[in-house]
Design an enzyme around this catalytic site. Structure first.
Site, mmCIF file in Angstrom:
data_model
loop_
_atom_site.group_PDB
_atom_site.id
_atom_site.type_symbol
_atom_site.label_atom_id
_atom_site.label_comp_id
_atom_site.label_asym_id
_atom_site.label_seq_id
_atom_site.Cartn_x
_atom_site.Cartn_y
_atom_site.Cartn_z
ATOM 1 N N HIS A 188 0.814 -1.209 0.000
ATOM 2 C CA HIS A 188 0.000 0.000 0.000
ATOM 3 C C HIS A 188 0.852 1.266 0.000
ATOM 4 O O HIS A 188 0.509 2.260 -0.635
ATOM 5 C CB HIS A 188 -0.965 -0.005 1.187
ATOM 6 C CG HIS A 188 -2.206 -0.772 0.909
ATOM 7 N ND1 HIS A 188 -3.096 -1.141 1.886
ATOM 8 C CD2 HIS A 188 -2.720 -1.229 -0.258
ATOM 9 C CE1 HIS A 188 -4.096 -1.804 1.331
ATOM 10 N NE2 HIS A 188 -3.885 -1.872 0.040
ATOM 11 N N GLU A 431 7.366 -7.170 -44.994
ATOM 12 C CA GLU A 431 8.704 -7.035 -44.437
ATOM 13 C C GLU A 431 9.750 -7.739 -45.292
ATOM 14 O O GLU A 431 10.887 -7.922 -44.875
ATOM 15 C CB GLU A 431 8.742 -7.556 -42.997
ATOM 16 C CG GLU A 431 8.191 -8.945 -42.804
ATOM 17 C CD GLU A 431 8.172 -9.395 -41.339
ATOM 18 O OE1 GLU A 431 8.869 -8.803 -40.510
ATOM 19 O OE2 GLU A 431 7.459 -10.364 -41.041
ATOM 20 N N ASP A 455 12.714 -5.936 -40.500
ATOM 21 C CA ASP A 455 13.125 -6.935 -41.480
ATOM 22 C C ASP A 455 13.189 -6.360 -42.893
ATOM 23 O O ASP A 455 14.073 -6.706 -43.660
ATOM 24 C CB ASP A 455 12.162 -8.134 -41.454
ATOM 25 C CG ASP A 455 12.509 -9.091 -40.333
ATOM 26 O OD1 ASP A 455 13.715 -9.301 -40.089
ATOM 27 O OD2 ASP A 455 11.587 -9.610 -39.680
ATOM 28 N N CYS A 502 4.809 -1.348 -38.015
ATOM 29 C CA CYS A 502 5.087 -1.764 -36.637
ATOM 30 C C CYS A 502 6.567 -1.998 -36.403
ATOM 31 O O CYS A 502 6.960 -2.440 -35.332
ATOM 32 C CB CYS A 502 4.262 -2.988 -36.264
ATOM 33 S SG CYS A 502 4.559 -4.391 -37.340
HETATM 34 C C1 PEP Z 1 9.701 -6.021 -38.206
HETATM 35 O O1 PEP Z 1 10.336 -6.869 -38.821
HETATM 36 O O2 PEP Z 1 9.744 -4.800 -38.470
HETATM 37 C C2 PEP Z 1 8.857 -6.405 -37.068
HETATM 38 C C3 PEP Z 1 8.082 -5.539 -36.480
HETATM 39 O O3 PEP Z 1 8.933 -7.671 -36.620
HETATM 40 P P1 PEP Z 1 10.105 -8.270 -35.720
HETATM 41 O O4 PEP Z 1 10.938 -7.126 -35.231
HETATM 42 O O5 PEP Z 1 9.424 -9.018 -34.635
HETATM 43 O O6 PEP Z 1 10.833 -9.142 -36.692
HETATM 44 MG MG MG Z 2 9.903 -8.984 -38.676
#
Ligand code: PEP
Ligand code: MG
Length: 572
Positions: A188, A431, A455, A502
């Protein structure tokens, strides 16, 4: 001297030690002839302590929030429990003992009972019970409690342990940090420190006993670091960290509740990348508008056997529910390459990044790997806005084969009345160079693209993403990579599907204006980058930038491009 404990409340504290020594109270069993007066005294003190706690909880509600004030309401409830009060009164009457002794005995019994329970919340009650006990006994014996609300500006409170009532009374303007030998992240006191925004490091078993008042101390409440008697270099480093933390907090206040909208009113989505359901909290705290990448391989790592369909279902469902209808893109297993899983019995490839990995492996191991995962994903889709994403796509056959599998599972679920989202979206990561070149064709087959620059750069530039010797070649600003990204966004938008990113590049301050102008819809990144990126987007006029940004497609080298974009972003 640097020591490590548990980071319990984030923030950087720079100040001087104020050591709070434990005031132990000695309780002596005294026989009392006039028990009526003793009981009356006890009841009066109980009411005064309850009223003081009520006051404290009101202050806390002002300084923190109603939620935290509830911790002190819990204390009032405990003090109002008729069973506890009766037991103390009966003990005084039956044994003819002094009130402090009766309180000590009964409260210790309650605390021991709470401490032995499995439930963490109940165990916490044991600390609360001790807190109450000490306050009542001190009051009866007329022992003044140290008034922590009077600590001067610049104090770093150093103590063996802190009770919730001590923590609640701290003035966050003056107390710049808390350091304790005992306690954990969920105690807490730690919860209150977080609510009061006082950086805290707890559970420091190496805390020296002889720290003197006014000793210089630095604390990092996120990483659990404490530096006693820091040198000049350490002080400068912590000042820098403190300033960064403060400016981030400002961003947080301003951008957390806002949508991601450019200056010219273009709305995009900024989502978070996660590796486990637990990571969702950080995304929500930082105002993420969805999950753009859940790397499911982490559910398969650091264990001896595959997670079952049921286990996976629970994890995916947890994320979907936590995000409460916001998009959650879950990527099917992407192992191989740099991510190994020993129990799967996969032979090591000579060229792992070009080998048996991700979708290639999954389509080859449908029964034991892919079907259970797809079933878990479809079942979890009944609980939120889950979208399925396929990694490392290079050919249309892979997309069609995965989609056919999904359709077969859907048909089985229909026949068995198993709930799932019939309209679940299926998208792909772009990718690989092949996927980029075929983006126009793939866009007709899938519901969304997410560009995996981590990638995509390595496959476009033929450069191993982990090799430091050639790291100079690994850049999203290489002309070839930028042209590829432009092509993917353009083709995706032409086909009317959502295009996101991503890979790490999605949070690059130089690249964000470019991606926005080219029409990218979703940016997914680590939670800590979300607010800064939202700020950059709010400064961009995507239409006005468009022609300027397109110039990068004509530039020949990485440095020409980055220099050009640096100038462009300085003008924002
Ligand atoms: C990527 O390749 O950009 C990706 C987001 O996947 P990872 O980094 O898990 O290969
Ligand atoms: Mg990747």
């Amino acid at each position: 001297m640097k020591i490590y404990g548990v980071g319990a409340a984030e923030g950087i504290g720079i100040g001087v030690a104020k050591v709070v020594r434990e005031q132990s109270v000695e309780v002596i069993k005294k026989n009392i002839p006039d028990i009526e007066t003793e009981v009356k005294n006890f009841m009066e003190i109980l009411e005064i302590t309850k009223a003081e706690t009520e006051e404290m909880s009101q202050t806390l509600e002002k300084n923190a929030s109603a939620k935290e004030a509830e911790i002190l309401f819990g204390h009032i409830m405990l003090m109002s429990d008729p069973m506890l009060v009766d037991e103390i009164v009966n003990r005084i009457k039956n044994d003819m003992v002094c009130a402090e002794y009766a309180i000590d005995e009964v409260c210790n019994q309650y605390a021991a009972a709470f401490a032995s329970m499995d439930d963490e919340l109940m165990q916490q009650r044991a600390t609360d019970m001790h807190d109450i006990k000490l306050r009542l006994i001190k009051k009866i014996l007329g022992i003044e409690s140290t008034d922590l609300s009077k600590l001067p500006y610049g104090s770093i409170l150093v103590a063996k342990d802190l009770t919730p009532s001590m923590t609640a009374g701290l003035n966050p303007e003056n107390v710049l940090g808390i350091v304790t030998e005992f306690g954990g992240k969920t105690s807490h006191s730690a919860i209150l420190a977080r609510a009061l925004e006082i950086p805290a490091v707890v559970g420091l078993s190496d805390l020296p006993d002889d720290i003197k008042d006014d000793t210089d101390i630095l604390i990092d409440g996120e990483n659990g670091e404490v530096i006693i008697l820091p040198n000049e270099e350490e002080k400068a480093e912590y000042e820098k960290k403190r300033n960064e933390f403060a400016s981030n907090k400002e961003l947080l206040k301003k951008y957390r509740e806002l949508s991601s909208i450019s200056k010219d009113g273009k709305r995009v989505e900024i989502a978070g990348n996660i590796g486990s359901p637990e990571d969702v909290n950080k995304v929500i705290e930082n105002g993420g508008e969805g999950i753009g990448l859940f790397r499911t391989e982490f559910l398969f790592m650091d264990r001896d056997s595959m997670p079952s369909e049921e286990e996976q279902f629970e994890s995916y469902k947890k994320v979907a529910v936590a995000m409460d209808g916001k998009p959650v893109i879950i990527r099917t297993l992407d192992i191989g390459g740099d991510k190994e899983i020993p129990y799967m019995g996969i032979q090591k490839d000579e060229n792992p990044f070009l080998g048996y990995r991700a979708i290639r492996l999954c389509l080859d191991r449908k029964e034991d790997i892919y079907i259970p995962q797809l079933r878990a994903l479809l079942r979890a889709s009944a609980f939120g806005n889950i979208k399925i994403m396929l990694p490392l796509i290079t050919s249309m056959d892979e997309i069609r084969e995965a989609k056919a599998l999904i359709e077969t599972i859907k048909a089985e679920f229909d026949s068995k009345n198993i709930a799932y989202n019939k309209y679940i979206e299926v998208g792909i990561m772009i990718e690989t160079a092949a996927a980029s070149l075929l983006a126009d064709i793939f866009a007709k087959e899938v519901d969304f693209f997410s560009i995996g620059t981590n990638d995509l750069i390595q496959y476009t530039m033929s450069v191993d993403r982990g090799n430091v010797k050639i790291a100079g070649l690994y850049s999203p600003f290489s002309p070839a990579v930028l042209r590829s990204i432009h092509r993917i966004i353009t083709e995706g938008k032409k086909a009317g599907i959502m295009v996101g990113m991503c890979g790490e590049a999605a949070a690059d301050p130089l690249l964000i204006p470019v991606l926005l102008s080219w029409g990218m819809d979703e940016f997914s990144m680590s939670a800590s980058s979300i607010l800064k990126s939202r700020q950059i987007i709010s400064l961009c006029d995507s239409e006005a930038l468009r022609t300027k940004v397109d110039k990068v497609l004509e530039l020949a080298t990485e440095s020409e491009i980055t220099n050009y974009l640096k100038k462009l972003t300085e003008e924002l």
